[in-house]
Scaffold this motif. Structure first.
Motif, mmCIF file in Angstrom:
data_model
loop_
_atom_site.group_PDB
_atom_site.id
_atom_site.type_symbol
_atom_site.label_atom_id
_atom_site.label_comp_id
_atom_site.label_asym_id
_atom_site.label_seq_id
_atom_site.Cartn_x
_atom_site.Cartn_y
_atom_site.Cartn_z
ATOM 1 N N ALA A 401 55.982 8.295 -13.590
ATOM 2 C CA ALA A 401 55.603 8.929 -14.847
ATOM 3 C C ALA A 401 55.972 10.302 -15.109
ATOM 4 O O ALA A 401 56.450 10.844 -16.180
ATOM 5 C CB ALA A 401 54.146 8.742 -15.094
ATOM 6 N N ALA A 402 55.797 11.147 -13.940
ATOM 7 C CA ALA A 402 56.235 12.397 -13.704
ATOM 8 C C ALA A 402 57.736 12.645 -14.189
ATOM 9 O O ALA A 402 58.268 13.411 -14.874
ATOM 10 C CB ALA A 402 55.975 13.296 -12.655
ATOM 11 N N GLY A 403 58.656 11.970 -13.418
ATOM 12 C CA GLY A 403 59.972 11.914 -13.772
ATOM 13 C C GLY A 403 60.384 11.815 -15.248
ATOM 14 O O GLY A 403 61.282 12.212 -15.697
ATOM 15 N N THR A 529 48.062 10.889 -14.707
ATOM 16 C CA THR A 529 49.531 11.253 -15.132
ATOM 17 C C THR A 529 50.373 10.221 -16.069
ATOM 18 O O THR A 529 50.980 10.492 -16.783
ATOM 19 C CB THR A 529 50.411 11.299 -13.772
ATOM 20 N N LEU A 530 49.809 8.875 -15.628
ATOM 21 C CA LEU A 530 50.420 7.849 -16.393
ATOM 22 C C LEU A 530 49.997 7.831 -17.962
ATOM 23 O O LEU A 530 50.507 7.624 -18.970
ATOM 24 C CB LEU A 530 50.150 6.536 -15.752
ATOM 25 N N SER A 582 54.353 17.286 -15.775
ATOM 26 C CA SER A 582 55.170 16.686 -14.954
ATOM 27 C C SER A 582 55.474 17.777 -13.436
ATOM 28 O O SER A 582 55.020 17.112 -12.170
ATOM 29 C CB SER A 582 56.579 16.528 -15.212
ATOM 30 N N VAL A 583 55.122 18.931 -13.837
ATOM 31 C CA VAL A 583 55.366 19.978 -12.499
ATOM 32 C C VAL A 583 53.848 19.723 -11.904
ATOM 33 O O VAL A 583 54.143 19.836 -10.306
ATOM 34 C CB VAL A 583 55.476 21.371 -13.189
ATOM 35 N N GLY A 620 62.460 8.732 -14.326
ATOM 36 C CA GLY A 620 61.507 7.893 -13.860
ATOM 37 C C GLY A 620 62.168 7.205 -12.373
ATOM 38 O O GLY A 620 61.469 6.946 -11.260
ATOM 39 N N LEU A 621 63.259 6.615 -12.755
ATOM 40 C CA LEU A 621 63.980 5.714 -11.553
ATOM 41 C C LEU A 621 64.388 6.592 -10.654
ATOM 42 O O LEU A 621 64.367 6.441 -9.170
ATOM 43 C CB LEU A 621 65.216 5.016 -12.232
ATOM 44 N N VAL A 622 64.986 7.975 -10.780
ATOM 45 C CA VAL A 622 65.465 8.863 -9.930
ATOM 46 C C VAL A 622 64.344 9.166 -8.956
ATOM 47 O O VAL A 622 64.123 9.418 -7.780
ATOM 48 C CB VAL A 622 66.000 10.026 -10.389
ATOM 49 N N MET A 623 63.035 9.600 -9.539
ATOM 50 C CA MET A 623 62.001 9.999 -8.826
ATOM 51 C C MET A 623 61.449 9.194 -7.841
ATOM 52 O O MET A 623 60.982 9.096 -6.737
ATOM 53 C CB MET A 623 60.751 10.460 -9.879
ATOM 54 N N VAL A 624 61.471 7.861 -8.399
ATOM 55 C CA VAL A 624 60.955 6.719 -7.393
ATOM 56 C C VAL A 624 61.699 6.533 -6.373
ATOM 57 O O VAL A 624 61.124 6.403 -5.339
ATOM 58 C CB VAL A 624 60.665 5.448 -8.414
#
Length: 664
Positions: A401-403, A529-530, A582-583, A620-624
């Motif tokens: 969610a943050a990404g 966050t979500l 996000s931060v 979101g994918l990159v952060m996961v």
């Protein structure tokens, strides 16, 4: 006659700055010791006179170190700017100081024995590697101003991310490291000054002997070859001397920022035209500036009771000078740097989004089911799921969610400004959020998440508003916008460095936010966050039509019925809240806000709706993936998700820069 007049004006301004510094020094010395006793205390202080001992072993060495460091940094900056033909080139902006800092930090925590006699060599090696990397990246951009500064920015941020990783795993040394990062000039004896002056003298003499060859660097390459001169050789030699000057200062006292930009700028502004005159005045102005700032720091310490790192205060005061310099520069052509904007695909955007959704769901499942146990790997069975789900699933959902929010904020900024380099990380909006969080911690000992969100969003909105205002005056030129954000971020980072150097117990909380650790995520934080993502990201779609029109220019957008002013106001407000939310979860240094929108464009998501959706999914994918890698690479230890994403994203951007050669 005009040349003589401008030269006299430059000399008079330099003399005035030096005189002001000497007057302040004399006033402080007179409070410590009677003027009649200065000479005796400087030569041979009495062992029974405490004031004389402080004067001899602390005040005088500090003055000498400040003057030498200021002069060396300013001379280094003047050489960088002349050799590269870029008034913004400097050791700080090109990653030289960051490379030296990382090398010294790595040696401090990994091989402290090297620092006993080899700290200068360690700093030079780190600075040299950072400079070579930045120049290698910028060469593919034909050394344009933006390409060069962006390359240095990437190298500096990557060094900062690796340094942040080292700090997290060496908490016992954190106080001293933060103080050194801020650039402290405090001295307890003459050892630093005695070790510093011979090196600086050698490098200064080398710069003096290369003055004549440096004048030839203004010739065209063909003309220089006709004279039998190798410009590449002389550029390398001159830049090596400049790197040595900056690295020597970093090794001695830590990071001192922006003196190397401010001093040559003041010298040019005052009227120093010839190279030799400009180098001499830059060195004198740099020495005077650093002494003046250090005197102000000592006065604040004496009357306010708070010891501040001089380097951080210098960056805070010099940032407005950089903004003034930017206002005097002409914008570069928009084609100077275009990262990730040329990818094309015949696959429909809808099909891409569907595939991305499936990949994201698979990545979330993979992240929660696959992990390391001891020295091996394991896939959670149905029996293990009940035990693992409360630990792995909340953090995976939170980082996704943050990404997604950070990438959406990046897409909003890029489309609203028509600038492919706009993102919360590059423009300093993430640093503004951290500064807002620091203020919230000062105001409240136990601030609520809502209060933190409001504080961070307000700071981000204020900085974004300044960027939009400045961008509207320069046609949202990529170079001006990026460098304006960089200068504002430098001021904010100096405030953060001051807060961390104070060694307050709350600095650990701030460090956790800066690193972006998701280890403490639970069901409640992931749910919040979500929920924020579910509320805020759909709001971005309300600006879809404006986001399709704004990159075409305000005139075109207005003729087609859009209202650029109100639209940008709403967009920047939403981007600020998305960045702040996000931060709070993953920290400011992820580069997902820049990488996500570019990946979505490369996949063919070009219209505003598909671009925003694709940016959210890729971010979101990159952060996961970053969170999973941070959890398993050096298990049982963890790399915070924000730092892991930065360590992935920054090399990706550097590779993208290397692949693209700007059109002329």
């Amino acid at each position: 006659m005009r040349v003589d007049r401008t030269s006299w004006r430059a000399d008079a301004l330099t003399a005035a700055l030096c005189l002001a510094a000497l007057v302040l020094v004399a006033l402080r010395f007179s409070h410590q010791l009677a003027p009649a006793a200065w000479i005796v205390a400087a030569i041979h202080p009495s062992a029974g006179n405490a004031d004389a001992l402080v004067f001899h072993f602390s005040s005088l060495p500090r003055l000498a170190v400040a003057a030498m460091c200021g002069a060396a940094l300013a001379l280094s900056g003047a050489m960088f700017q002349h050799v590269l033909g870029n008034p913004l080139a400097s050791p700080t902006l090109l990653g030289v100081s960051a490379g030296a800092q990382l090398a010294l930090l790595a040696a401090t925590v990994l091989a402290p024995a090297w620092l006993a006699d080899q700290h200068e060599v360690v700093a030079l090696v780190g600075a040299g590697l950072a400079t070579a990397t930045a120049f290698g990246i910028a060469a593919r951009q034909r050394f344009s101003s933006l390409g060069l500064i962006l390359a240095g920015l990437l190298v500096g941020l990557f060094c900062g991310a690796v340094g942040g990783l080292l700090k997290l795993f060496h908490q016992e040394e954190i106080g001293a490291i933060f103080l050194w990062d801020g650039g402290s000039l405090a001295q307890q004896d003459w050892s630093v000054a005695a070790a510093l002056w011979p090196r600086l003298l050698v490098f200064t003499l080398a710069a003096t002997f290369m003055l004549r060859p440096m004048r030839l660097l203004g010739l065209a390459d063909d003309s220089a070859r006709g004279l039998g001169v190798s410009l590449a050789f002389f550029r390398t030699l001159c830049l090596s001397v400049a790197v040595c000057l900056a690295a020597s200062v970093t090794a001695a006292v830590g990071l001192i920022g922006f003196v190397e930009i401010a001093a040559p700028f003041i010298a040019r502004l005052a009227g120093a035209r010839t190279l030799g005159h400009r180098m001499i005045l830059s060195a004198l102005i740099g020495a005077a500036l650093l002494v003046l700032v250090d005197e102000a720091v000592q006065a604040f310490d004496r009357f306010g009771g708070i010891s501040l790192p001089t380097g951080a205060v210098t960056a805070l005061l010099a940032a407005p000078l950089l903004l003034l310099l930017l206002s005097r520069l002409k914008p570069e052509p928009e084609a100077a740097v275009q990262i990730g904007m040329s990818g094309r695909t015949k696959t429909s955007a809808i099909r891409v989004l569907l595939v991305l959704t499936v990949v994201v769901l698979a990545a979330i499942a993979f992240s929660t089911l696959v992990g390391r146990v001891g020295s091996g790997w394991s896939i959670a069975s149905s029996a293990d799921w009940a035990a693992l789900a409360p630990w792995r699933l909340p953090r995976t959902i939170e980082v996704f969610a943050a990404g997604a929010m950070l990438a959406t904020a990046g897409a909003l900024l890029q489309r609203s400004t028509g600038n492919p380099m706009a993102s919360p990380e590059v423009l300093g909006i993430g640093a503004a959020v951290v500064a807002g969080l620091a203020v919230a911690l000062v105001v409240s000992a136990a601030p609520s998440r809502l209060f933190l969100l409001v504080a961070g969003s307000a700071a981000a909105f204020a900085l974004t508003a300044i960027l939009i205002w400045r961008g509207s005056r320069t046609g949202f030129s990529p170079g001006h916008l990026v460098l304006t954000g960089l200068s504002l971020a430098a001021a904010l980072q100096s405030i953060i460095a001051i807060a961390l150097a104070a060694n307050d117990p709350r600095s650990a909380i701030l460090l956790g936010w800066m690193a972006g650790s998701s280890a403490s995520a639970d069901t409640a934080s992931a749910g919040v966050t979500l929920l924020l993502a579910a509320i805020l990201m759909p709001l971005a779609l309300l600006f879809a039509r404006s986001l399709d029109l704004l990159p075409l220019g305000d005139g075109v957008a207005q003729s087609l019925g859009a209202a650029p002013g109100p639209a940008r106001f709403g967009i920047l407000a939403l981007a600020s809240v998305l960045t702040s939310a996000s931060v709070l979860a993953v920290g400011p240094l992820t580069f997902v806000g820049l990488m996500g929108p570019h990946l979505a464009l490369r996949l063919g998501c070009r219209r505003a709706v598909t671009h925003l959706t694709g940016s959210a999914l890729t971010g979101g994918l990159v952060m996961v993936l970053a969170d999973w890698l941070g959890r398993v690479v050096i298990a049982p230890f963890e790399v915070p998700a924000g730092l892991a994403a930065a360590l992935i994203g920054i090399p990706y951007l550097a590779i993208t820069l290397l692949r693209r050669v700007p059109s002329t």
